[in-house]
Design an enzyme around this catalytic site. Structure first.
Site, PDB file in Angstrom:
ATOM      1  N   GLU A 176     -17.831  -3.298  24.355  1.00 46.33           N
ATOM      2  CA  GLU A 176     -17.083  -4.546  24.496  1.00 46.33           C
ATOM      3  C   GLU A 176     -15.839  -4.605  23.616  1.00 46.33           C
ATOM      4  OE1 GLU A 176     -21.332  -5.518  25.689  1.00 46.33           O
ATOM      5  OE2 GLU A 176     -20.369  -4.422  24.048  1.00 46.33           O
ATOM      6  N   HIS A 198     -29.182 -14.131  24.564  1.00 48.68           N
ATOM      7  CA  HIS A 198     -28.153 -14.035  25.597  1.00 48.68           C
ATOM      8  C   HIS A 198     -27.581 -15.396  25.982  1.00 48.68           C
ATOM      9  CE1 HIS A 198     -29.453  -9.952  25.787  1.00 48.68           C
ATOM     10  NE2 HIS A 198     -28.733  -9.670  26.863  1.00 48.68           N
ATOM     11  N   HIS A 223      -3.828   3.222  -3.492  1.00 49.89           N
ATOM     12  CA  HIS A 223      -4.018   2.781  -2.104  1.00 49.89           C
ATOM     13  C   HIS A 223      -3.367   1.428  -1.851  1.00 49.89           C
ATOM     14  CE1 HIS A 223      -6.092   1.982   1.736  1.00 49.89           C
ATOM     15  NE2 HIS A 223      -6.200   0.749   1.277  1.00 49.89           N
ATOM     16  N   HIS A 242       0.852  -1.196   0.000  1.00 50.07           N
ATOM     17  CA  HIS A 242       0.000   0.000   0.000  1.00 50.07           C
ATOM     18  C   HIS A 242       0.885   1.242   0.000  1.00 50.07           C
ATOM     19  CE1 HIS A 242      -2.432  -3.288   1.621  1.00 50.07           C
ATOM     20  NE2 HIS A 242      -3.505  -2.606   1.269  1.00 50.07           N
TER      21      HIS A 242
END
Length: 662
Positions: free
Chosen positions: A411, A473, A263, A27
């Protein structure tokens, strides 16, 4: 800035383009466009020493946009780290210290593995948090022995990823003022202009996070403005800083400047020649650092060495004035002492049923009493995870000495920040949430494993025992997912002592550990604990030489199996029960031990685990059976769910008898 500064910047650009061209992959756009800001940071503002890359009070630099790795390798090379011209020429090749994306532990001077976008910035937040806490713990008036910055170079890709937003919001809330992010704003991603996908005002977003936002309008050539912006960011210690540096991707490259085609693909020989001409590059030999640049870096090296030596003298003086604190400081940077886990009190518990999440909380209190640099928190679930240290305060802008952390409902960022804390050194991090939400954390947990970072993941509510909260859950495939990650120990303990063993292993094994813990109470078993260190062991055995059936169980199902043994044996079937709290540790044992626990000639085997059967085939074989779950759970009281899904003594007994031909 001087002529040699521009020459050094062009050296970075040319080296990056040449290495990518030789590898025929990479890159080039970002390294060429970001070279000015990166050089000004490394040469004029960042405290580091190529002769001693790991000295504790160095500034940290994270290339969050890790695909631009040749920027970092070029910097390391010209500044005198152990990255040679040959290493640059071996970019992306087998065994090279210049892999496609930066890898911690692989390359001298690389502070973190990066490439999965956004995580580098999040890890930098963890480093800044660690610096802030250690400074509060150890610095005294006139003795700033912990006093350094954390720098990040990022691009649009990182800032589009959600984890960077989570982490940046956290950093602003915690006012981590020594965190500085340089944003290479070239308005290009792989698919082209960001106008199609990323039109928000990033500066205003970061101001809303509580950051200082600075801008450099011309990042391709205006070195003075870049330098002033970095110095302004360093002067602001109450807020983290974002420096938006407007650049042109593949600056100065004919046919590629400003184009998405630069890129992620080599520029081509003709374009590299054109770039060299545009830059006024006169060296004819590839991978050459001009002598003027070498001489300039040698002069800078004197500055780098002087800065480190001044810190060493400060530390020596600190040791004289504060000997106890100095000893404590040195202890923080050593591995956790294994002697702690030889103490009888560590293994003691009441002989009554408790959830292993409760056992986990009890163990954490014992660790907190003996490991002063233990630090951790939960994603807004500390009361349910039992994860806070009762004797400790919470880390905050008002109290940097706190070691409990309010991560909020973030999280992914929590896990990545924990990685950054571990990378910084001096602290022992853990983080907690429900097992089902390990899905959110998986990317960062994988990075923990890739970097061999001793982060402990406390994952409660580990099965359909969650009950009425229902299938959203109730984890089913998460244990299999975690067990599939190389270099991660996944524990599912059956009682207090197995839980204690899981933590003892996590604190000393030198790699990440996930501990899956029950919501529902479980009885204490006899003979658990230290045998767990081998990953699996015989919990009950026949009095005769050879069992007819081996039952392998984990976590809450161990007690179910142990309750079933008497009924199985009453039918004349010889049974062995193997508790396997950590599959990975068992696989690390020698063949003799593994064959002793699971002899090859006993092919009638039953696995009992309230989760997916995936991954158990290596132990069950073609002649065995499963009591597992290969569908989503349901909403009902836990007792009802275990009955409906076949986790009953009757089913265990009948399945074992069927295997034995009874």
């Amino acid at each position: 800035m001087s002529k040699v500064d521009n020459l050094a910047i062009n050296t970075i650009r040319v080296l990056a383009a040449e290495a990518i061209q030789k590898a025929n992959s990479g890159h080039p756009g970002l390294p060429i466009g970001s070279a000015p800001m990166a050089y000004m940071l490394w040469a004029e503002n960042m405290r580091h020493n190529p002769q001693d890359p790991s000295w504790p009070n160095r500034d940290r630099f994270i290339l969050s946009a890790g695909h631009g790795s040749m920027l970092l390798y070029s910097l390391l090379h010209i500044f005198g780290y152990k990255v040679t011209a040959d290493d640059l020429q071996n970019f992306r090749q087998w065994g090279s210290v210049t892999p496609g994306h930066p890898e911690y532990g692989q390359t001298d001077g690389v502070e973190a593995t990066s490439g999965p976008l956004g995580q580098g910035l999040a890890m930098a937040v963890g480093m800044a948090l660690a610096e802030s806490h250690l400074a509060a713990e150890f610095n005294r008036e006139g003795f700033p022995i912990v006093d350094h910055y954390t720098y990040v170079l990022t691009g649009e890709g990182c800032l589009e990823e959600g984890v960077s937003g989570e982490a940046s919001s956290f950093a602003g809330t915690q006012k981590l003022g020594k965190l500085i992010v340089l944003y290479d704003k070239n308005d290009i991603t792989i698919e082209g202009s960001i106008d199609a996908a990323f039109t928000e005002n990033v500066g205003e977003r970061y101001k809303a996070y509580g950051w200082q936002v600075l801008e450099v309008e011309e990042g391709n050539t205006d070195l003075d403005s870049i330098d002033k912006a970095i110095k302004a960011a360093k002067a602001e210690t109450e807020r983290p800083s974002l420096i938006i540096v407007k650049t042109t991707i593949a600056y100065s490259v004919p046919n590629k400047q400003g184009s998405a085609s630069s890129h992620g693909a080599p520029l081509g020989a003709d374009n590299i020649d054109g770039m060299k001409k545009a830059l006024g590059w006169t060296e004819t030999t590839p991978f050459t650092v001009p002598k003027e640049v070498k001489e300039h870096i040698r002069e800078l090296q004197d500055v780098f060495t002087t800065e480190e030596n001044a810190w060493k003298q400060l530390l020596d003086d600190y040791k004289e004035k504060y000997p106890d604190l100095a000893r404590k400081y040195e202890e923080y940077f050593k591995p956790v002492n294994k002697v702690l886990f030889d103490e009888t009190g560590y293994w003691m518990c009441e002989d009554e049923p408790v959830a292993t999440r409760v056992s986990s909380g009890q163990v954490i209190q014992k660790l907190a009493a003996n490991i002063p640099n233990l630090i951790g928190g939960s994603a807004d679930l500390a009361p349910a995870n039992n994860s806070d240290m009762k004797s400790r305060q919470y880390f905050s802008p008002e109290d940097r000495t706190g070691t409990n952390i309010h991560y909020g409902i973030r999280e992914f960022a929590m896990a990545a920040i924990s990685n950054g804390i571990a990378l910084h050194g001096g602290l022992v991090p853990y983080c907690a949430t429900f097992l089902v939400f390990s899905d959110y954390m998986k990317g960062a947990m994988r990075m923990s494993a890739l970097m061999h970072l001793p982060v402990t993941y406390v994952l409660t509510h580990d099965s359909i025992g969650v009950g009425e909260d229902g299938p959203t859950h109730e984890p089913i495939g998460q244990l299999a997912m975690l067990r599939a990650i190389p270099n991660l120990h996944t524990w599912r303990p059956a009682d207090y002592k197995e839980t204690a063993a899981a933590y003892a292993s996590a604190m000393t094994c030198g790699k990440p550990t996930a501990i899956a813990l029950s919501r529902q109470p479980l009885p204490q078993q006899k003979s658990t604990g230290e045998p767990s260190f081998r990953g699996a062991y015989i919990l009950h055995d026949t009095s005769e030489d050879q069992p007819d059936v081996i039952i392998i169980a984990t976590g809450s199902e161990v007690s179910l199996v142990m309750d079933s043994v008497k009924d199985i044996e009453a039918k004349g079937v010889k049974v062995r029960v193997v508790s396997m709290p950590c599959m990975e540790l068992f696989e690390e044992q020698d063949d003799a031990y593994k064959s002793m626990v699971l002899p090859d000639n006993v092919r009638k085997r039953l696995v009992v685990e309230a989760a997916s059967s995936f991954g158990w085939g290596r132990y069950v074989g073609l002649d065995g059976a499963y009591i597992t779950i290969d569908r989503f759970g349901a909403s009902a009281p836990a007792k009802v769910l275990f009955e409906k899904f076949g986790f009953t003594k009757e089913n265990v007994v009948n399945t074992a008898l069927f295997l034995a031909g009874k």
